[in-house]
Motif scaffolding. Sequence first.
Motif, PDB file in Angstrom:
ATOM      1  N   ALA A 105       0.858  -1.190   0.000  1.00  0.00           N
ATOM      2  CA  ALA A 105       0.000   0.000   0.000  1.00  0.00           C
ATOM      3  C   ALA A 105       0.892   1.237   0.000  1.00  0.00           C
ATOM      4  CB  ALA A 105      -0.930  -0.004   1.205  1.00  0.00           C
ATOM      5  N   PRO A 106       0.534   2.285  -0.727  1.00  0.00           N
ATOM      6  CA  PRO A 106       1.421   3.439  -0.902  1.00  0.00           C
ATOM      7  C   PRO A 106       1.512   4.322   0.338  1.00  0.00           C
ATOM      8  CG  PRO A 106      -0.673   3.847  -1.972  1.00  0.00           C
ATOM      9  CD  PRO A 106      -0.716   2.421  -1.496  1.00  0.00           C
ATOM     10  N   ALA A 107       2.318   5.374   0.230  1.00  0.00           N
ATOM     11  CA  ALA A 107       2.494   6.341   1.312  1.00  0.00           C
ATOM     12  C   ALA A 107       1.146   6.846   1.811  1.00  0.00           C
ATOM     13  CB  ALA A 107       3.354   7.505   0.833  1.00  0.00           C
ATOM     14  N   ASN A 108       1.101   7.122   3.129  1.00  0.00           N
ATOM     15  CA  ASN A 108      -0.089   7.671   3.795  1.00  0.00           C
ATOM     16  C   ASN A 108      -1.241   6.670   3.891  1.00  0.00           C
ATOM     17  OD1 ASN A 108       1.276  10.176   3.985  1.00  0.00           O
ATOM     18  ND2 ASN A 108       0.593  10.705   1.912  1.00  0.00           N
ATOM     19  N   SER A 109      -0.942   5.372   3.796  1.00  0.00           N
ATOM     20  CA  SER A 109      -1.969   4.335   3.883  1.00  0.00           C
ATOM     21  C   SER A 109      -2.150   3.793   5.295  1.00  0.00           C
ATOM     22  CB  SER A 109      -1.621   3.164   2.960  1.00  0.00           C
ATOM     23  OG  SER A 109      -1.659   3.546   1.611  1.00  0.00           O
ATOM     24  N   ALA A 110      -1.115   3.859   6.125  1.00  0.00           N
ATOM     25  CA  ALA A 110      -1.127   3.198   7.431  1.00  0.00           C
ATOM     26  C   ALA A 110      -0.673   4.155   8.519  1.00  0.00           C
ATOM     27  CB  ALA A 110      -0.212   1.975   7.406  1.00  0.00           C
ATOM     28  N   SER A 111      -1.130   3.930   9.738  1.00  0.00           N
ATOM     29  CA  SER A 111      -0.657   4.705  10.878  1.00  0.00           C
ATOM     30  C   SER A 111       0.781   4.320  11.208  1.00  0.00           C
ATOM     31  CB  SER A 111      -1.548   4.446  12.089  1.00  0.00           C
ATOM     32  OG  SER A 111      -0.957   4.965  13.266  1.00  0.00           O
ATOM     33  N   ALA A 112       1.645   5.327  11.381  1.00  0.00           N
ATOM     34  CA  ALA A 112       3.053   5.082  11.693  1.00  0.00           C
ATOM     35  C   ALA A 112       3.251   4.557  13.107  1.00  0.00           C
ATOM     36  CB  ALA A 112       3.861   6.357  11.499  1.00  0.00           C
ATOM     37  N   VAL A 113       2.203   4.560  13.924  1.00  0.00           N
ATOM     38  CA  VAL A 113       2.307   4.048  15.291  1.00  0.00           C
ATOM     39  C   VAL A 113       1.338   2.885  15.519  1.00  0.00           C
ATOM     40  CG1 VAL A 113       3.139   6.209  16.259  1.00  0.00           C
ATOM     41  CG2 VAL A 113       0.676   5.811  16.114  1.00  0.00           C
ATOM     42  N   GLY A 114       0.756   2.368  14.450  1.00  0.00           N
ATOM     43  CA  GLY A 114      -0.246   1.317  14.561  1.00  0.00           C
ATOM     44  C   GLY A 114       0.305  -0.060  14.271  1.00  0.00           C
ATOM     45  N   GLY A 115      -0.512  -1.056  14.564  1.00  0.00           N
ATOM     46  CA  GLY A 115      -0.121  -2.429  14.352  1.00  0.00           C
ATOM     47  C   GLY A 115      -0.523  -2.951  12.988  1.00  0.00           C
ATOM     48  N   ILE A 116      -0.150  -4.191  12.723  1.00  0.00           N
ATOM     49  CA  ILE A 116      -0.471  -4.880  11.477  1.00  0.00           C
ATOM     50  C   ILE A 116      -0.519  -6.369  11.788  1.00  0.00           C
ATOM     51  CG2 ILE A 116       1.964  -4.934  10.778  1.00  0.00           C
ATOM     52  CD1 ILE A 116       1.005  -4.562   7.861  1.00  0.00           C
ATOM     53  N   THR A 117      -1.429  -7.088  11.159  1.00  0.00           N
ATOM     54  CA  THR A 117      -1.556  -8.518  11.414  1.00  0.00           C
ATOM     55  C   THR A 117      -1.941  -9.235  10.135  1.00  0.00           C
ATOM     56  OG1 THR A 117      -2.449 -10.148  12.972  1.00  0.00           O
ATOM     57  CG2 THR A 117      -4.002  -8.529  12.079  1.00  0.00           C
ATOM     58  N   ALA A 118      -1.780 -10.543  10.109  1.00  0.00           N
ATOM     59  CA  ALA A 118      -2.023 -11.322   8.894  1.00  0.00           C
ATOM     60  C   ALA A 118      -2.395 -12.752   9.244  1.00  0.00           C
ATOM     61  CB  ALA A 118      -0.771 -11.312   8.008  1.00  0.00           C
ATOM     62  N   VAL A 119      -3.106 -13.413   8.321  1.00  0.00           N
ATOM     63  CA  VAL A 119      -3.347 -14.853   8.401  1.00  0.00           C
ATOM     64  C   VAL A 119      -3.260 -15.453   7.007  1.00  0.00           C
ATOM     65  CG1 VAL A 119      -4.844 -14.762  10.445  1.00  0.00           C
ATOM     66  CG2 VAL A 119      -5.868 -14.709   8.162  1.00  0.00           C
ATOM     67  N   SER A 120      -3.068 -16.763   6.972  1.00  0.00           N
ATOM     68  CA  SER A 120      -3.211 -17.550   5.759  1.00  0.00           C
ATOM     69  C   SER A 120      -4.179 -18.669   6.093  1.00  0.00           C
ATOM     70  CB  SER A 120      -1.858 -18.110   5.316  1.00  0.00           C
ATOM     71  OG  SER A 120      -2.016 -18.991   4.221  1.00  0.00           O
ATOM     72  N   ARG A 121      -5.402 -18.611   5.543  1.00  0.00           N
ATOM     73  CA  ARG A 121      -6.431 -19.573   5.947  1.00  0.00           C
ATOM     74  C   ARG A 121      -6.372 -20.867   5.142  1.00  0.00           C
ATOM     75  NH1 ARG A 121     -10.918 -19.706   2.720  1.00  0.00           N
ATOM     76  NH2 ARG A 121     -10.993 -18.126   1.093  1.00  0.00           N
ATOM     77  N   ILE A 122      -5.806 -20.782   3.926  1.00  0.00           N
ATOM     78  CA  ILE A 122      -5.561 -21.944   3.069  1.00  0.00           C
ATOM     79  C   ILE A 122      -4.210 -21.725   2.386  1.00  0.00           C
ATOM     80  CG2 ILE A 122      -7.988 -22.569   2.675  1.00  0.00           C
ATOM     81  CD1 ILE A 122      -7.886 -20.945   0.063  1.00  0.00           C
ATOM     82  N   PRO A 123      -3.568 -22.774   1.849  1.00  0.00           N
ATOM     83  CA  PRO A 123      -2.218 -22.600   1.291  1.00  0.00           C
ATOM     84  C   PRO A 123      -2.110 -21.548   0.186  1.00  0.00           C
ATOM     85  CG  PRO A 123      -2.670 -24.913   1.619  1.00  0.00           C
ATOM     86  CD  PRO A 123      -3.960 -24.207   1.890  1.00  0.00           C
ATOM     87  N   GLY A 124      -3.154 -21.331  -0.576  1.00  0.00           N
ATOM     88  CA  GLY A 124      -3.083 -20.377  -1.683  1.00  0.00           C
ATOM     89  C   GLY A 124      -3.628 -19.020  -1.368  1.00  0.00           C
ATOM     90  N   HIS A 125      -3.621 -18.631  -0.096  1.00  0.00           N
ATOM     91  CA  HIS A 125      -4.244 -17.372   0.326  1.00  0.00           C
ATOM     92  C   HIS A 125      -3.448 -16.706   1.440  1.00  0.00           C
ATOM     93  CE1 HIS A 125      -6.683 -15.461   3.549  1.00  0.00           C
ATOM     94  NE2 HIS A 125      -7.166 -14.766   2.537  1.00  0.00           N
TER      95      HIS A 125
END
Length: 241
Positions: A105-125
């Motif tokens: 995601a480009p500049a100004n998309s996310a908070s510089a003091v915020g978190g980020i998380t992720a999952v993979s629910r199936i092998p192709g995702h």
Amino acid sequence: PWARYQIAPNGSARHHGITAVSRIPGHMELWWIGPNASVEGAYWYEGNPWARYQIALNDSAALNGGITAVSRIQGSMELWWVGPNESVEGAYWYDGHPWARYQLAPANSASAVGGITAVSRIPGHMEVWWVSRNESVEGAYWYEGSPWARYQIAPNGSGYRGSDLTAVSRIPGHMELWWTGTDNSVQGAYWYEGSAWARYRLAPAGASSGDGIASVSRIPGSMEVWWLTGRQSIEDGYWYE
């Protein structure tokens, strides 16, 4: 009993931002934000000592931003973090190839003091979420054979700018996400295959400090969430099918 050890000496890491995965039984990999806004890594393979390396050079990350990772298949690892200009940055590794970087995601998309998380629910995702500088909750998803696509989970003013996020996928057709709201409530959203995302409130205003939240799904029919409160306690929410 538990035993302790040191991966990197004093002065090696910022106070915020660390993540890890295990892609095969004899392996662990760890990443963190360095004191000069680099992205640092360390890996362990059974029978060998820990070894360190650098994913991204100085000034590549927001010093107080989040970092997260998944391993969707045994021969791959993927890592994301908040960039210094509030972009969302990514790096991926495939067995037999060096790490490669890209921008999610480009500049100004996310908070510089915020978190980020992720999952993979199936092998192709893979799916990634973060809080924006406008306090919306944003997401991006990838399916094998298609490019990344972005969407919004919650509109501006929905997520505390400094909030951590946490997510689980308890079954292949499900994902669940939690974050701290702007009123320090604990907010949730869930997705079931074939249906749109739906939101709910897990804990009322003032319940969370916004400084930490974590979750697990230990069996397909259960989820558990923990968060830090302003009273410096740890609160819990659980769900059984």
